[in-house]
Design a protein around this motif. Sequence first.
Motif, short mmCIF file in Angstrom:
data_model
loop_
_atom_site.label_atom_id
_atom_site.label_comp_id
_atom_site.label_asym_id
_atom_site.label_seq_id
_atom_site.Cartn_x
_atom_site.Cartn_y
_atom_site.Cartn_z
N SER A 31 0.79 -1.22 0.00
CA SER A 31 0.00 0.00 0.00
C SER A 31 0.83 1.27 0.00
CB SER A 31 -0.94 0.01 1.21
OG SER A 31 -0.20 0.02 2.42
N TYR A 32 2.15 1.15 -0.07
CA TYR A 32 2.94 2.39 -0.08
C TYR A 32 4.03 2.36 -1.14
CZ TYR A 32 5.02 -0.52 3.61
OH TYR A 32 5.51 -1.55 4.37
N ALA A 33 4.36 3.55 -1.59
CA ALA A 33 5.45 3.72 -2.54
C ALA A 33 6.78 3.54 -1.83
CB ALA A 33 5.38 5.10 -3.18
N MET A 34 7.78 3.13 -2.59
CA MET A 34 9.11 2.89 -2.03
C MET A 34 10.14 3.68 -2.82
SD MET A 34 8.59 0.84 0.48
CE MET A 34 10.29 0.38 0.84
N GLY A 35 11.14 4.13 -2.11
CA GLY A 35 12.19 4.89 -2.77
C GLY A 35 13.56 4.48 -2.28
N TRP A 36 14.55 4.78 -3.10
CA TRP A 36 15.96 4.63 -2.74
C TRP A 36 16.62 6.00 -2.79
CZ3 TRP A 36 18.28 0.39 -0.79
CH2 TRP A 36 17.67 -0.86 -0.99
N PHE A 37 17.39 6.27 -1.77
CA PHE A 37 18.17 7.51 -1.69
C PHE A 37 19.60 7.13 -1.36
CE2 PHE A 37 14.86 10.81 -1.63
CZ PHE A 37 13.74 10.02 -1.48
N ARG A 38 20.51 8.07 -1.54
CA ARG A 38 21.89 7.80 -1.18
C ARG A 38 22.56 9.05 -0.63
NH1 ARG A 38 24.44 6.89 -7.27
NH2 ARG A 38 24.36 9.08 -7.94
N GLN A 39 23.58 8.82 0.17
CA GLN A 39 24.33 9.92 0.74
C GLN A 39 25.82 9.60 0.70
OE1 GLN A 39 23.24 11.10 4.75
NE2 GLN A 39 24.03 13.16 4.40
N ALA A 40 26.54 10.41 -0.05
CA ALA A 40 27.99 10.26 -0.15
C ALA A 40 28.65 11.09 0.96
CB ALA A 40 28.47 10.73 -1.51
N PRO A 41 29.87 10.76 1.33
CA PRO A 41 30.56 11.51 2.39
C PRO A 41 30.63 12.99 2.07
CG PRO A 41 31.75 9.50 1.89
CD PRO A 41 30.67 9.62 0.85
#
Length: 124
Positions: A31-41
């Motif tokens: 029932s929910y959307a999914m996302g991918w995020f990223r964080q570089a140093p």
Amino acid sequence: QVQLVESGGGLVQVGGSLRLSCVASGRTFSSYAMGWFRQAPGKEREFVAAISWSRGSSTVYADSVKGRFTISRDNHKNTVYLQMNSLKVEDTAVYYCAADLSRISRDEDEYDYWGQGTQVTVSS
């Protein structure tokens, strides 16, 4: 409440591939959307990809990964994937999955739940 656990990160050479997984527990995954995020140093967290909740899932990608990364989901397994091909040094980051109870979005502020992250390191 939703719990998200990422896995699949690691060390890979330039041009290689990795597949990240994010397993969700708690509320109904489908029932929910999914996302991918990223964080570089030293950088802010950035959007990578997202997929809608619907059966005919729509997807959106950051321009920097379009054509190289593919997001998908298996609602029976409560899992979202990020297949990463042709990896570049600049893809090195901690990758986070997130759940959005309302709609597919590029905006991290729209997301309600986050995983702890998995490290991806691409070496030259």
